[in-house]
Structure formats: C-alpha cells, structure tokens
Design a protein around this motif. Structure first.
Motif, PDB file in Angstrom:
ATOM      1  N   ILE A  23      -4.341  28.551  -6.962  1.00  0.00           N
ATOM      2  CA  ILE A  23      -4.294  28.114  -5.565  1.00  0.00           C
ATOM      3  C   ILE A  23      -3.346  26.935  -5.457  1.00  0.00           C
ATOM      4  CG2 ILE A  23      -5.635  27.221  -3.612  1.00  0.00           C
ATOM      5  CD1 ILE A  23      -8.117  28.489  -4.896  1.00  0.00           C
ATOM      6  N   PRO A  24      -2.345  26.994  -4.579  1.00  0.00           N
ATOM      7  CA  PRO A  24      -1.398  25.877  -4.451  1.00  0.00           C
ATOM      8  C   PRO A  24      -2.046  24.636  -3.854  1.00  0.00           C
ATOM      9  CG  PRO A  24      -0.960  27.527  -2.773  1.00  0.00           C
ATOM     10  CD  PRO A  24      -1.986  28.120  -3.695  1.00  0.00           C
ATOM     11  N   VAL A  25      -1.544  23.466  -4.282  1.00  0.00           N
ATOM     12  CA  VAL A  25      -2.064  22.186  -3.811  1.00  0.00           C
ATOM     13  C   VAL A  25      -0.927  21.368  -3.209  1.00  0.00           C
ATOM     14  CG1 VAL A  25      -3.219  20.035  -4.446  1.00  0.00           C
ATOM     15  CG2 VAL A  25      -3.839  22.166  -5.606  1.00  0.00           C
ATOM     16  N   VAL A  26      -1.154  20.864  -1.993  1.00  0.00           N
ATOM     17  CA  VAL A  26      -0.245  19.898  -1.383  1.00  0.00           C
ATOM     18  C   VAL A  26      -0.972  18.562  -1.340  1.00  0.00           C
ATOM     19  CG1 VAL A  26       0.971  21.637  -0.028  1.00  0.00           C
ATOM     20  CG2 VAL A  26      -0.988  20.480   0.977  1.00  0.00           C
ATOM     21  N   MET A  27      -0.287  17.489  -1.726  1.00  0.00           N
ATOM     22  CA  MET A  27      -0.916  16.170  -1.726  1.00  0.00           C
ATOM     23  C   MET A  27      -0.254  15.276  -0.686  1.00  0.00           C
ATOM     24  SD  MET A  27      -1.836  13.494  -4.783  1.00  0.00           S
ATOM     25  CE  MET A  27      -0.320  12.561  -4.833  1.00  0.00           C
ATOM     26  N   GLU A  28      -1.073  14.668   0.143  1.00  0.00           N
ATOM     27  CA  GLU A  28      -0.591  13.759   1.186  1.00  0.00           C
ATOM     28  C   GLU A  28       0.046  12.527   0.560  1.00  0.00           C
ATOM     29  OE1 GLU A  28       0.197  12.972   5.012  1.00  0.00           O
ATOM     30  OE2 GLU A  28      -1.201  14.601   4.537  1.00  0.00           O
ATOM     31  N   ARG A  29       1.176  12.128   1.111  1.00  0.00           N
ATOM     32  CA  ARG A  29       1.809  10.877   0.705  1.00  0.00           C
ATOM     33  C   ARG A  29       1.904   9.980   1.924  1.00  0.00           C
ATOM     34  NH1 ARG A  29       0.694   8.603  -2.717  1.00  0.00           N
ATOM     35  NH2 ARG A  29       2.276   7.099  -2.114  1.00  0.00           N
ATOM     36  N   PRO A  30       0.848   9.237   2.244  1.00  0.00           N
ATOM     37  CA  PRO A  30       0.875   8.397   3.437  1.00  0.00           C
ATOM     38  C   PRO A  30       1.810   7.203   3.289  1.00  0.00           C
ATOM     39  CG  PRO A  30      -1.092   7.960   2.162  1.00  0.00           C
ATOM     40  CD  PRO A  30      -0.411   9.125   1.505  1.00  0.00           C
ATOM     41  N   ASN A  31       2.328   7.036   2.077  1.00  0.00           N
ATOM     42  CA  ASN A  31       3.248   5.940   1.835  1.00  0.00           C
ATOM     43  C   ASN A  31       4.352   6.409   0.899  1.00  0.00           C
ATOM     44  OD1 ASN A  31       4.168   3.102   1.705  1.00  0.00           O
ATOM     45  ND2 ASN A  31       2.125   2.695   2.465  1.00  0.00           N
ATOM     46  N   THR A  32       5.244   5.513   0.577  1.00  0.00           N
ATOM     47  CA  THR A  32       6.335   5.827  -0.332  1.00  0.00           C
ATOM     48  C   THR A  32       5.803   6.041  -1.750  1.00  0.00           C
ATOM     49  OG1 THR A  32       6.671   3.468  -0.710  1.00  0.00           O
ATOM     50  CG2 THR A  32       8.000   4.507   1.019  1.00  0.00           C
ATOM     51  N   HIS A  33       6.699   6.387  -2.653  1.00  0.00           N
ATOM     52  CA  HIS A  33       6.344   6.451  -4.069  1.00  0.00           C
ATOM     53  C   HIS A  33       5.719   5.111  -4.441  1.00  0.00           C
ATOM     54  CE1 HIS A  33       6.796   6.399  -8.416  1.00  0.00           C
ATOM     55  NE2 HIS A  33       7.095   7.694  -8.398  1.00  0.00           N
ATOM     56  N   THR A  34       4.526   5.131  -5.024  1.00  0.00           N
ATOM     57  CA  THR A  34       3.783   3.897  -5.249  1.00  0.00           C
ATOM     58  C   THR A  34       4.517   2.949  -6.192  1.00  0.00           C
ATOM     59  OG1 THR A  34       1.699   5.029  -4.812  1.00  0.00           O
ATOM     60  CG2 THR A  34       1.557   2.959  -6.005  1.00  0.00           C
ATOM     61  N   GLY A  35       5.238   3.489  -7.161  1.00  0.00           N
ATOM     62  CA  GLY A  35       6.038   2.633  -8.039  1.00  0.00           C
ATOM     63  C   GLY A  35       7.092   1.874  -7.254  1.00  0.00           C
ATOM     64  N   PHE A  36       7.764   2.581  -6.342  1.00  0.00           N
ATOM     65  CA  PHE A  36       8.754   1.934  -5.484  1.00  0.00           C
ATOM     66  C   PHE A  36       8.097   0.877  -4.613  1.00  0.00           C
ATOM     67  CE2 PHE A  36      10.461   1.702  -1.181  1.00  0.00           C
ATOM     68  CZ  PHE A  36      11.759   1.256  -1.414  1.00  0.00           C
ATOM     69  N   ALA A  37       6.945   1.211  -4.035  1.00  0.00           N
ATOM     70  CA  ALA A  37       6.257   0.273  -3.141  1.00  0.00           C
ATOM     71  C   ALA A  37       5.906  -1.021  -3.875  1.00  0.00           C
ATOM     72  CB  ALA A  37       5.003   0.925  -2.571  1.00  0.00           C
ATOM     73  N   TYR A  38       5.359  -0.893  -5.084  1.00  0.00           N
ATOM     74  CA  TYR A  38       5.031  -2.089  -5.855  1.00  0.00           C
ATOM     75  C   TYR A  38       6.291  -2.931  -6.117  1.00  0.00           C
ATOM     76  CZ  TYR A  38       0.296  -0.419  -7.044  1.00  0.00           C
ATOM     77  OH  TYR A  38      -1.022  -0.020  -7.000  1.00  0.00           O
ATOM     78  N   GLU A  39       7.372  -2.248  -6.482  1.00  0.00           N
ATOM     79  CA  GLU A  39       8.608  -2.957  -6.831  1.00  0.00           C
ATOM     80  C   GLU A  39       9.173  -3.726  -5.646  1.00  0.00           C
ATOM     81  OE1 GLU A  39      11.049   0.246  -8.109  1.00  0.00           O
ATOM     82  OE2 GLU A  39       9.790   0.707  -9.852  1.00  0.00           O
ATOM     83  N   VAL A  40       9.283  -3.067  -4.489  1.00  0.00           N
ATOM     84  CA  VAL A  40       9.951  -3.692  -3.349  1.00  0.00           C
ATOM     85  C   VAL A  40       9.092  -4.783  -2.727  1.00  0.00           C
ATOM     86  CG1 VAL A  40       9.154  -2.109  -1.536  1.00  0.00           C
ATOM     87  CG2 VAL A  40      11.419  -3.154  -1.361  1.00  0.00           C
ATOM     88  N   VAL A  41       7.767  -4.608  -2.735  1.00  0.00           N
ATOM     89  CA  VAL A  41       6.892  -5.650  -2.190  1.00  0.00           C
ATOM     90  C   VAL A  41       6.906  -6.878  -3.099  1.00  0.00           C
ATOM     91  CG1 VAL A  41       4.492  -6.248  -1.672  1.00  0.00           C
ATOM     92  CG2 VAL A  41       5.440  -4.069  -0.895  1.00  0.00           C
ATOM     93  N   ASP A  42       6.897  -6.655  -4.399  1.00  0.00           N
ATOM     94  CA  ASP A  42       6.966  -7.782  -5.334  1.00  0.00           C
ATOM     95  C   ASP A  42       8.291  -8.524  -5.171  1.00  0.00           C
ATOM     96  OD1 ASP A  42       5.871  -9.213  -7.767  1.00  0.00           O
ATOM     97  OD2 ASP A  42       7.768  -8.493  -8.579  1.00  0.00           O
ATOM     98  N   GLU A  43       9.360  -7.766  -4.984  1.00  0.00           N
ATOM     99  CA  GLU A  43      10.671  -8.373  -4.774  1.00  0.00           C
ATOM    100  C   GLU A  43      10.693  -9.215  -3.493  1.00  0.00           C
ATOM    101  OE1 GLU A  43      15.215  -6.737  -4.937  1.00  0.00           O
ATOM    102  OE2 GLU A  43      13.849  -5.682  -3.578  1.00  0.00           O
ATOM    103  N   GLU A  44      10.122  -8.676  -2.405  1.00  0.00           N
ATOM    104  CA  GLU A  44      10.111  -9.398  -1.134  1.00  0.00           C
ATOM    105  C   GLU A  44       9.291 -10.681  -1.238  1.00  0.00           C
ATOM    106  OE1 GLU A  44      11.433 -10.171   2.595  1.00  0.00           O
ATOM    107  OE2 GLU A  44      12.009  -8.472   1.321  1.00  0.00           O
ATOM    108  N   CYS A  45       8.150 -10.586  -1.892  1.00  0.00           N
ATOM    109  CA  CYS A  45       7.326 -11.782  -2.060  1.00  0.00           C
ATOM    110  C   CYS A  45       8.079 -12.853  -2.852  1.00  0.00           C
ATOM    111  CB  CYS A  45       6.015 -11.426  -2.759  1.00  0.00           C
ATOM    112  SG  CYS A  45       4.859 -10.513  -1.712  1.00  0.00           S
ATOM    113  N   GLY A  46       8.879 -12.413  -3.820  1.00  0.00           N
ATOM    114  CA  GLY A  46       9.693 -13.360  -4.572  1.00  0.00           C
ATOM    115  C   GLY A  46      10.756 -14.008  -3.706  1.00  0.00           C
ATOM    116  N   LEU A  47      11.350 -13.235  -2.810  1.00  0.00           N
ATOM    117  CA  LEU A  47      12.403 -13.759  -1.941  1.00  0.00           C
ATOM    118  C   LEU A  47      11.902 -14.857  -1.026  1.00  0.00           C
ATOM    119  CD1 LEU A  47      14.263 -10.467  -0.898  1.00  0.00           C
ATOM    120  CD2 LEU A  47      15.129 -12.272  -2.409  1.00  0.00           C
ATOM    121  N   ILE A  48      10.648 -14.745  -0.582  1.00  0.00           N
ATOM    122  CA  ILE A  48      10.107 -15.755   0.341  1.00  0.00           C
ATOM    123  C   ILE A  48       9.128 -16.700  -0.352  1.00  0.00           C
ATOM    124  CG2 ILE A  48      10.439 -14.226   2.323  1.00  0.00           C
ATOM    125  CD1 ILE A  48       7.401 -13.763   2.359  1.00  0.00           C
ATOM    126  N   ASP A  49       9.061 -16.610  -1.691  1.00  0.00           N
ATOM    127  CA  ASP A  49       8.192 -17.486  -2.488  1.00  0.00           C
ATOM    128  C   ASP A  49       6.742 -17.398  -2.016  1.00  0.00           C
ATOM    129  OD1 ASP A  49       7.508 -19.342  -4.436  1.00  0.00           O
ATOM    130  OD2 ASP A  49       7.890 -21.065  -3.124  1.00  0.00           O
TER     131      ASP A  49
END
Length: 395
Positions: free
Chosen positions: A123-149
């Motif tokens: 049986i095929p499975v589709v998985m909801e992605r309510p957000n971006t790739h979680t690895g990307f999300a962690y990376e970009v949010v951590d980067e933004e927090c660094g930019l604004i200290d």
C-alpha cells in the motif's frame, strides 16, 4: 457521479498522531479530513485524539484515548513516545484491515511503523510535510539566531533535536512520497538530493465560512495599515518586518499591528523599535479575521516556512500579501502580492513604500487576489489532495 460512487475510487487511511481539530497542524489535519470527505474520498481517520467530530461518513478511531472521554496525558509518555504509540497502534490496525485501504496518509514523527506495515502490504504511503526539510529548518534558524545574537530557548520549535531529525530522515527515506504544500518546501528537499518523483505538490486553504474580505478601499488619504499574525520568533522574520516598516514612509501616519506571543527574550531583542507610536503590540487575539479586514497589508518576512495558513487567511480577509519567498505563500509578485527575497530588508522597505505611495497598485493587487479566492479554500485543497493521491496510485 454520486459521492458514494466516487468514494470507491480512493479509500484512504489518514493517520494523525495529535489532537484532530485543535490549533495549527491539528487544524490543518482537520480541514484535510473534511476536504477529502467532501471531495468523495472514503476516509478512515486514525488520530491520537479529537477535539471535533467529523461527518458521519468519516470513520474515526482514536489511539491515545482511554474510553470515550479520557485521553492519555502527554506528560505521562512525552510527545515523542505518544506519537510512536499512535504509530504502532495504527500499523496494527492497518495489518488487519489492509483490504479496506488503497493509500495511507501519515504525519512526521508518527509514521515509521505504519510505513513499514504498508510497504509489506503493498500500500503506498504519502507523508505530510507541513514544513521544509527539517535538517534545512534547523540549519537556517540556527543561522538566523546567530545573525541577531539570539539564543532560542529549549523546547521551542526548530531548536535542534538530533533524535527527532534522525527519526524524520528515516521516515523520509522509507515513505513512498512526500507531500509538499509549497514550491519552497519542495526546493529544500531537492537541494538535499531527493528525487523529484518522490515529491508531490498539494496545498492548504482557508475556511470561507469564517473568513471573508473587508471593505479595504485603497484610500490615498488614510495611513497604511499593516498586520503581522503568528508566533513572534526569529524564524518568522518579524525583526525584518519591523525594521522595514520603521524605515518606510508608511510609519509616519500608518499603523503596524503585531498579533501573537513572543518567544522569551525576542521582544527584548527588538528593543525600543517596538515603542514607536505607529506600532501596536496586541498579543494573542481571538478576532484575527476582523483585524485583517481592517488592514491593507499582511506581512510575513519568514526565513523558513512550509505554507503558512495565515497567508491563506490574510488573502481571504482581503489583505494584500507582503511576504518573503520563504513563506510558502500561494501568490505571485506584482500579480496579486509583493514578494521579496528572504532577508532582503531593502526590498521589503521599498515594497512598503511603493504601496504606500501607489494606492492604485494596492487596489489592483487586492482585486486580483480576491478574484482567485475560490482556488484557496479548504474545499479546493481537499479536491487537490484527492488528485495527488491518484497521482501516487498511478505511479
């Protein structure tokens, strides 16, 4: 064709490990279940618990309830283990009801047992992605927090969690398809090396019975009104919206309403900017549609987003979107919205100034946006989701 006849085409197991019909993703899941039912799907919804009761056509089962009224307390096992328990119970139900299901729809962190059971059953499975790739999300949010200290407090969304990330990466790999609600989400998976054939595009929506446009006449004589709605956090780019507003001419006689709770420490980071007389800090509100109908612009300068439901609701309320290309908003620059590159403060400022000066353009964008609202409802989203299931089955 009658609904009962259409339903025979796709029999879906909709698995959601949280409280169906509550806020945020729980609201998304609720509306998807309703939309699928109205589109003619035969829906079995297996959920952790339910705040609302779906139509009688929908077969509802609860995995995290004790009897009819009691729910297993989340603090007993924790959110992660609760999702796993839901997943395990759903997989066992599927094994004994496989002949009743054509396709399985799952959600992150509550999918792995169900994916593996479905794979054995073909049986095929589709998985909801309510957000971006979680690895990307962690990376970009951590980067933004660094930019604004800024240090994101423990326990808040997008604070790095190695266990969650490892679990989701396994789900990505073992599921058949990932449902992407925006081009931006899709791009983050492509950039991580995923095959385009694994990614399916669907959309979210808004409830037209509760949200409708106001009479936002583009009047050059009145100050521009801009609104932000959502959790006030670096990920949402409120600091960019605030800086752009204060640098624009609109701040001289306009209003910028900020609705939502602040992540601890973020309000202090924004400092005296929030004290400007044009800024109104309204906190959490229950009258958001009415406030949107009083507003000309809705701003969301996110650095990372799935497809923010609030952007659908803002369009449904008659606001012109002023959003980043990372917001996942369904809109087109200078056709029905103004879209700036994520973190481009100068572009966002110029967009505010342009719409403040050119009310004819503001009215044109608003009219174009409103003319397309029938494509943005949850009813339309349900029909599209059913089409996506058929694509998955055809592949």
């Amino acid at each position: 064709m009658s609904k009962s006849t259409e339903k025979k085409a796709v029999r879906v197991l909709y698995s959601f490990p949280h409280r169906l019909g509550a806020g945020r993703i729980c609201w998304t899941a609720w509306q998807q279940v309703l939309g699928l039912d109205s589109a003619g799907a035969d829906v079995t919804a297996i959920v952790g618990s339910a705040l609302r009761v779906p139509p009688a056509d929908v077969k509802l089962r609860k995995t995290l309830s004790l009897g009819r009224r009691l729910r297993i307390p989340f603090r007993l096992l924790g959110a992660r283990r609760m999702a796993m328990l839901h997943d395990w119970r759903t997989s066992h139900w599927l094994k004994s009801h496989s002949k009743e299901i054509d396709i399985v729809h799952t959600w992150p962190l509550g999918s792995l047992y169900t994916i593996r059971a479905a794979k054995k059953l073909g049986i095929p499975v589709v998985m909801e992605r309510p957000n971006t790739h979680t690895g990307f999300a962690y990376e970009v949010v951590d980067e933004e927090c660094g930019l604004i200290d800024f240090k994101l407090p423990d326990g808040y969304e997008h604070k790095f969690d190695a266990v969650n990330l490892a679990h989701e990466l396994t789900e990505y790999a073992e599921g058949d398809f990932l449902l992407c609600p925006s081009e931006f989400v899709e791009r983050t998976f492509l950039d991580k090396g995923f095959s385009p054939e694994k990614l399916l595009r669907h959309q979210y929506g808004y409830d037209q019975s509760a949200i409708w446009p106001g009479d936002q006449t583009a009047n050059p004589g009145k100050g521009l009104v801009m609104i932000y709605v959502g959790l006030c956090t670096p990920r949402k780019g409120l600091h960019y919206a605030l800086q752009a507003w204060l640098a624009s001419k609109a701040s001289q006689n306009g209003r910028f309403m900020i609705c939502g709770d602040f992540v601890p420490g973020y309000r202090e980071k924004l400092g005296d900017q929030l004290n400007h007389p044009s800024i109104e800090i309204l906190g959490h509100r229950n009258d958001i549609p009415e406030l949107m109908r009083q507003s000309d612009l809705f701003v969301l300068s996110s650095i990372e987003e799935g497809s923010a439901l609030v952007t659908y609701e803002a369009r449904g309320s008659g606001c012109v979107l002023l959003v980043s290309d990372a917001s996942g908003a369904v809109c087109s620059h200078l056709e029905n919205a103004m879209v700036h590159a994520s973190r481009d403060l100068d572009a966002l400022t110029s967009h505010i100034d342009r719409l403040n000066d050119d009310r004819e353009l503001l009215g044109t964008l608003r009219s174009a946006s409103i003319s397309q609202l029938d494509q943005l409802t949850w009813h339309a989203a349900g029909a599209r989701l059913l089409e996506v299931y058929q694509e998955a089955l055809d592949r």
